[in-house]
Every structure is written in structure tokens, then in C-alpha cells.
Design an enzyme around this catalytic site. Structure first.
Site, PDB file in Angstrom:
ATOM      1  N   HIS A  85       0.815  -1.220   0.000  1.00 56.49           N
ATOM      2  CA  HIS A  85       0.000   0.000   0.000  1.00 56.49           C
ATOM      3  C   HIS A  85       0.850   1.271   0.000  1.00 56.49           C
ATOM      4  O   HIS A  85       0.300   2.370   0.071  1.00 56.49           O
ATOM      5  CB  HIS A  85      -0.934   0.032   1.212  1.00 56.49           C
ATOM      6  CG  HIS A  85      -1.909  -1.093   1.261  1.00 56.49           C
ATOM      7  ND1 HIS A  85      -2.672  -1.480   0.177  1.00 56.49           N
ATOM      8  CD2 HIS A  85      -2.245  -1.945   2.274  1.00 56.49           C
ATOM      9  CE1 HIS A  85      -3.434  -2.511   0.522  1.00 56.49           C
ATOM     10  NE2 HIS A  85      -3.188  -2.813   1.776  1.00 56.49           N
ATOM     11  N   ALA A  86       2.166   1.133  -0.058  1.00 58.93           N
ATOM     12  CA  ALA A  86       3.031   2.312  -0.141  1.00 58.93           C
ATOM     13  C   ALA A  86       3.174   2.731  -1.599  1.00 58.93           C
ATOM     14  O   ALA A  86       3.567   1.938  -2.455  1.00 58.93           O
ATOM     15  CB  ALA A  86       4.393   2.009   0.469  1.00 58.93           C
TER      16      ALA A  86
END
Length: 300
Positions: free
Chosen positions: A120-121
Site C-alpha cells: 500500500h506504499a
């Protein structure tokens, strides 16, 4: 030998009652050692990833603000972790762990990181318990060093690999495949090269049928010379954040399918553990342990 990245730094202290199960990073290696699946020599202590490598994927301004603890309260909330220098150091070591594991996978066929799977980065922000993207950084490293020409990301965490999809949206040498809960976080999905959204409550048979349909075709179509496997165990029916209906046996069969296909096709595979939020920590540890057991059985 099955090489596994692990550091005591992975088990970062969090406030009482925090929903992220940091304890699994202590219990999982203990379990693997106790049962004899691995020995101490299987583990290696990764080095922190150098800044120049981080900047190959992540925006320089974001990295500087993260490193100097200058994120806004809103940005910190979206990551899900209280921001500290120790947390950033932890993340940078996890990034190094996946890069080094990828190099071991080239040598031995498979290698693993006890942590990682921080999908999710994005290039310029973190969210969902992810500050930097280990799969993104490791894939970019292999491409930069000409150790891989075509990478396939197999992301089977229950949440879409949105950050990884964004990082590589204009990079044809990385094919992103995400099979995830269609009605789950993130609310706004990115566009992977192949997204397979799953209905709430899907059980073992339906899930495995879809994976058996898509993954062999992708290996044939993409012709990867390296696979990154995000093996999150939040697909379990017991998971508080998952919404799916897989049993431990179904989750294990998922991992077997991925690892056996990589082995049969002689494609090196690096696995990062990803998420898992079952109420009982034992359910999380057992499901993750299966991934390591299978890697040991199939490749060694």
C-alpha cells in the site's frame, strides 16, 4: 538452503490495543525453529536499504519528510502507525530484507522475508501499515542491476496491491497481478495489469479455481524470470479485516500452487508475508508458517 530475512527490529513496539499484530514477527521464527522446519542458519539479518535505492522508487520529497518525521497528522493516520525514527529504521531494514532475499532467490530458487509485502506504499505516500514498498524496491533493484528482465508480482493479500500497481503503471517489465476482496480496502482501487476482485465470503473451492485459472496463464503469457509473491494470510475466514471465507487448508493450498508453479517453471520466487489480522494470533502464525513449510518441502 531456504534463506529468510529477519531482524528483532521487525517486532516494533506499538501502543496497547493496536490492531496490527506485531507479535507475529517474534512468534513466527520461534515456531519455525521449534518444529524444526528451519534452523538458525536459515535466517539472515538484513542490512538497511541505502537511500539511493529508496529513491529509485520513492519520491525524494516524501522520503525526506518521512525520514525527518515531518509527515502531517493526516498522513500519519493513513499509515496506521505512530511515526517515529525507530519505525522508519524498521521499514528501511525490511526493505533491505526483501532486496537481499530476492538475491538469495536467484541463487537458491526461493527466499523469504518474515515481514514485508508493504504493497500500500505509493511512490509519494504511505497508507495501510505501509510506509515504503518492499516489492517495488526489490523489483526495481533487480531491473537496475540486470538480474531480471521481466518480473511478475503475484499479490494474494486480501487487499489490493494499490501502491505496487501505481509504482509500476508505466513499467512494462513489471506485471502486477492482484487477486483481492472487491469490496474491501482500499475504497479506491488502482489499476493493476490484472485485477481479480473477489466476492465477500468466497470459500476455498471458488478461490482456488480462480487462481488455478489465472496463474498458469500469466506465467505463460508474461514469461517472467522472477516472481514476487505477496502471501498475506488475511484471506482466512477468521480474519477481522478480510471478509473472505478461506480455511487454513485453502490458504495453504494457495501457497502450494504458487510455489509449485514457480518451481516447475524454474522461476525464482521471493515471498513477503503481507497482512493477517485474525483474532487469535495462533491462526496468523500457523497460516504464515505454512508458507515457509511449503517452500522448504518444494524447493529443498
Amino acid at each position: 538452503m531456504l534463506k529468510i530475512a529477519w531482524s528483532a527490529e521487525y517486532a516494533h513496539p506499538l501502543p496497547q490495543g493496536h490492531r496490527f499484530p506485531m507479535l507475529k514477527y517474534e512468534l513466527l521464527p520461534e515456531q519455525l525453529l521449534y518444529e524444526g522446519t528451519v534452523s538458525q542458519e536459515n535466517f539472515f539479518q538484513p542490512q538497511p536499504l541505502p537511500e539511493e535505492r529508496i529513491l529509485r522508487v520513492h519520491d525524494a520529497r516524501y522520503w525526506q519528510r518521512l525520514r525527518h518525521l515531518e509527515l502531517t497528522p493526516s498522513e500519519i493516520r493513513k499509515t496506521g502507525f505512530p511515526l517515529s525514527a525507530e519505525l522508519v529504521d524498521r521499514e528501511v531494514r525490511i526493505m533491505g530484507g526483501t532486496v537481499e532475499a530476492a538475491l538469495f532467490a536467484l541463487e537458491f530458487g526461493v527466499a523469504m522475508n518474515i515481514a514485508g509485502g508493504t504493497h500500500h506504499a505509493f511512490t509519494d505516500r504511505g497508507e495501510g501499515f505501509c510506509l515504503l514498498n518492499d516489492i517495488g524496491l526489490a523489483a526495481q533493484y533487480l531491473l537496475d542491476e540486470q538480474k531480471a528482465q521481466q518480473v511478475l508480482v503475484v499479490d494474494l493479500d486480501v487487499h489490493q496491491g494499490n501502491g505496487t500497481a501505481q509504482i509500476f503503471e508505466h513499467e512494462p517489465r513489471v506485471f502486477t497481478f492482484s487477486m483481492h476482496g472487491g469490496n474491501n480496502y482500499p475504497l479506491h482501487k488502482e489499476t493493476s495489469d490484472l485485477d481479480v476482485p473477489l466476492p465477500d465470503g468466497i470459500e476455498d473451492a471458488g478461490y482456488l479455481q480462480l487462481l488455478r485459472y489465472h496463474l498458469p496463464r500469466l506465467l505463460e503469457q508474461v514469461e517472467p524470470d522472477f516472481v514476487f509473491f505477496q502471501s498475506g494470510v488475511d484471506v482466512l475466514a477468521t480474519d477481522k479485516l478480510g471478509k473472505l471465507g478461506l480455511t487454513h487448508a485453502g490458504c495453504k493450498e494457495r501457497d502450494r500452487l504458487v510455489l509449485e508453479l514457480c518451481h516447475q517453471n524454474r522461476v525464482p520466487v521471493c515471498a513477503s508475508m503481507g497482512g493477517g489480522y485474525s483474532t487469535r494470533i495462533a491462526d496468523i502464525v500457523e497460516a504464515h508458517a505454512n508458507t515457509f513449510r511449503l517452500a522448504q518441502q518444494i524447493f529443498f
